[in-house]
Design an enzyme around this catalytic site. Structure first.
Site, PDB file in Angstrom:
ATOM      1  N   LYS A 162      -4.458 -11.626  -1.867  1.00 47.47           N
ATOM      2  CA  LYS A 162      -3.666 -11.205  -0.746  1.00 47.47           C
ATOM      3  C   LYS A 162      -4.417 -11.516   0.507  1.00 47.47           C
ATOM      4  O   LYS A 162      -5.514 -11.607   0.640  1.00 47.47           O
ATOM      5  CB  LYS A 162      -3.603  -9.844  -0.847  1.00 47.47           C
ATOM      6  CG  LYS A 162      -2.667  -8.906   0.169  1.00 47.47           C
ATOM      7  CD  LYS A 162      -2.584  -7.716  -0.125  1.00 47.47           C
ATOM      8  CE  LYS A 162      -1.542  -6.861   0.823  1.00 47.47           C
ATOM      9  NZ  LYS A 162      -1.507  -5.320   0.670  1.00 47.47           N
ATOM     10  N   SER A 164       3.481  -4.407   0.551  1.00 46.16           N
ATOM     11  CA  SER A 164       2.723  -5.447   1.280  1.00 46.16           C
ATOM     12  C   SER A 164       2.041  -6.558   0.168  1.00 46.16           C
ATOM     13  O   SER A 164       1.600  -7.390   0.886  1.00 46.16           O
ATOM     14  CB  SER A 164       1.649  -4.663   2.227  1.00 46.16           C
ATOM     15  OG  SER A 164       0.805  -4.148   1.656  1.00 46.16           O
ATOM     16  N   SER A 210       1.529  -0.015  -2.299  1.00 43.55           N
ATOM     17  CA  SER A 210       1.434  -1.512  -2.029  1.00 43.55           C
ATOM     18  C   SER A 210       1.175  -2.467  -2.979  1.00 43.55           C
ATOM     19  O   SER A 210       1.202  -3.421  -3.299  1.00 43.55           O
ATOM     20  CB  SER A 210       0.758  -1.802  -0.901  1.00 43.55           C
ATOM     21  OG  SER A 210       1.395  -1.604   0.447  1.00 43.55           O
TER      22      SER A 210
END
Length: 626
Positions: free
Chosen positions: A243, A315, A339
């Site tokens: 990420k 996210s 998330s």
């Protein structure tokens, strides 16, 4: 004469401009100054000059302050300017101040009152201590209870599949056997996944930066080590993605934000170090929602591979979508509040949110030091256990990370466990685990806290604003990709009193105590995306693994023959520091099911099914409401 000058000065002071609380205060100060001057035997002329000059100074100072501030001073609620000035927040425009006032009345105040009633009804601080604990230790080397690495299961010898597509959906252990038996090189495996990244990344809007040069370098090193007889373990030569809130030297770490899209951080995240030392091969920095909020980023909005007309939510959108689509074998995401769980459930992948403190966070964007966690997105629960085993442990620069006893999830005897199931649990999971000898019992998660969500809002938003104070002061929140998300929440966070932030932590401490007291089972099964439960789980720091359990038809399908599906998932929750139990139960379920092995219809949506680009149907982003 003193009283005359005082009265004249006060009248002049108070009628020169509209009367405001702050002006009344300074006028009273002026009267007091005149009285002091008289007591000091100033002449009448000197006092007259003092009074006149003071009023002029006051007027000019107010004009100067207004010119220095974005607060116009002409609002209907004039006192707001003074209030925000006292908070050193008068850089905000009138419209933003009024927005904050409305949000504070509607959202902040109910939370404040609820937390005070819950945790602050008794004086002295003898009850409900804050959940934030200070440590005075100056050493990062104090004794930890480090545990041994897991005993990974062996798998039967497998032959290399003929198609790259089949290789792309193999498990970590399967790919590892291909590499170890030299049926495929790490460099060749990297090439297969890089091709998929380039092909499907733009379609899903799930990839920010492809690190091809680094990937080939690390893959060649893995192959050289293997040729020398050195095997680093199950991640040796295995490709993966991070990420894009996780820093990697010489590559952009954009945080998904147009404000920071060219940012290169000269630091190496702890989790990246651990994976690199295990021989894993970094392919790409994957999408994070802007500043780790939901699935909207500076390049678009990440889509769900199982129904490309939908968006992924959460996210950690890039790790979820990319793993689901076979773009990477596994990825590292993060969760502060949903998330990991939300995008994993939407995209139908197995993902694990570990106990808070299990993984180090040095070099990772911080939203909230007491909530942020890193976790893996994988093909299976077994893969999650393998990745977690590599990245867990004490990070010397993250005081919240720990080495705590971590039993081997591959060695758990599940027949000795008592597992609860909530009303919203997927009963197929309950029945499958019961058939394998687990004692399954009805369960309720009881606590008296009125709104775990309110506690989480205060904690996360205030912490986040502390990390992005300058960003807001510079007006960069006006550039944010979704104006109804961080900009609104962080403006409202600026007027949360310090005392009520602490009260929220005391209420959090009470919640933790009540959940601990009521946790009479070894684990429990329940919906992974129930928002209140997401808040409770993150505030308490409990682990959960999201497990695919099936599929159902999409709503408003354009044709009965569409291959697009809505994924069904459940959560397996355990108490903090009992991650091995959640992992073991998920692995037991996946031993007798194959939902986690299904592939999304990226290339073939089915007969007569086509969708516009971009999709016409949008899934509203998750909002935090009080």
């Amino acid at each position: 004469m003193t009283f005359k000058w005082a009265a004249v000065s006060a009248g002049t002071c108070l009628t020169t401009d509209a009367v405001r609380p702050t002006r009344v205060f300074w006028c009273l100060c002026l009267i007091a100054a005149i009285a002091v001057a008289a007591a000091a035997s100033f002449s009448n002329d000197q006092i007259a000059i003092l009074a006149s000059d003071s009023v002029s100074l006051l007027n000019s100072t107010q004009v100067h302050l207004r010119n220095q501030s974005k607060c116009s001073g002409k609002m209907d609620h004039d006192s707001l300017c003074s209030m925000f000035g006292l908070l050193d927040a008068d850089f905000l425009s009138d419209a933003k101040m009024l927005e904050i006032e409305k949000g504070a009345r509607e959202l902040n105040l109910p939370i404040i009152k609820s937390n005070r009633e819950l945790a602050a009804s008794a004086n002295g601080g003898l009850e409900n201590p804050s959940s934030l604990v200070f440590s005075a230790s100056w050493s990062h080397d104090h004794a930890q209870h480090a545990s041994k690495r897991f005993n990974y299961p062996s798998i039967p010898r497998i032959e290399r599949p003929k198609s790259d597509e089949d290789i792309a959906f193999m498990s970590i252990l399967e790919l590892g056997q291909l590499i170890k038996s030299k049926q495929i090189s790490s460099e060749e495996l990297a090439q297969i996944f890089l091709n998929r990244l380039k092909r499907y990344g733009p379609v899903l809007e799930s990839v920010i930066t492809i690190t091809a040069e680094l990937a080939y370098e690390q893959a060649r090193k893995a192959d050289q080590l293997l040729a020398q007889g050195k095997y680093l373990g199950p991640l040796h030569g295995i490709p993966y993605g991070l990420k894009d809130i996780i820093a990697v030297p010489h590559y952009k770490t954009t945080w998904g934000s147009r404000t920071f899209k060219n940012q290169v951080l000269d630091t190496e995240a702890w989790v990246y170090k651990r994976l690199k030392s295990a021989g894993a091969v970094l392919l790409a920095k994957l999408v994070t929602g802007s500043l780790a909020y939901d699935d909207i980023w500076f390049g678009g909005r990440t889509r769900n591979p199982w129904n490309i007309e939908e968006y992924s939510t959460g996210s950690s959108a890039g790790p979820a979508a990319s793993t689901s689509a076979g773009i990477v074998p596994f990825a590292i995401g993060s969760e502060t509040a949903g998330s990991i769980t939300y995008p994993a459930a939407r995209c139908g992948v197995t993902a694990f949110r570990p106990t808070f403190g299990t993984t180090g966070r040095t070099g990772v964007l911080s939203l909230s030091e007491s909530l942020d966690k890193l976790g893996p997105f994988c093909r299976s629960a077994a893969d999650c256990a393998i990745v977690l085993d590599i990245i867990r442990g004490k990070d010397p620069h993250d005081p919240s990370s720990r080495d705590f006893p971590f039993p081997d999830p591959f060695s758990v005897d599940i027949t000795k466990l008592t597992v609860g199931y909530l009303e919203d649990a997927e009963m197929d999971v309950v029945q499958k685990l019961k058939s394998k000898g687990v004692n399954m019992v009805p369960f309720k998660l009881n606590y008296t806290v009125h709104s775990a969500q309110g506690i989480l809002n205060f904690t996360m938003d205030v912490d986040m604003l502390a990390h992005f104070d300058e960003w807001q002061r510079a007006g960069l929140d006006d550039e944010f990709e979704a104006q109804d998300q961080w900009p609104v929440e962080l403006r409202r966070a600026r007027v949360v009193p310090a005392v009520d932030y602490v009260q929220a932590q005391r209420a959090r401490g009470k919640l933790i105590q009540e959940v601990r007291d009521g946790f009479k089972v070894d684990a429990f099964i329940g919906n992974a995306t129930d928002w209140e439960r997401v808040c409770v789980g993150n505030l308490v720091g409990m682990p959960v693994i999201v497990v695919p359990t099936g599929f159902k038809p999409i709503s408003d399908a354009p044709t009965n023959n569409t291959r697009r599906r809505t994924t069904i998932t459940t959560g397996v929750y355990a108490s903090p520091e009992h991650d091995h139990i959640a992992l073991a139960l998920a692995m037991a379920y996946q031993e007798v099911t194959d939902h986690h092995k299904q592939r999304p219809p990226i290339d073939d949506l089915g007969p007569d099914d086509s969708i516009p680009n971009p999709p016409t149907k949008t899934v509203p982003p998750r909002q935090l409401h009080g």
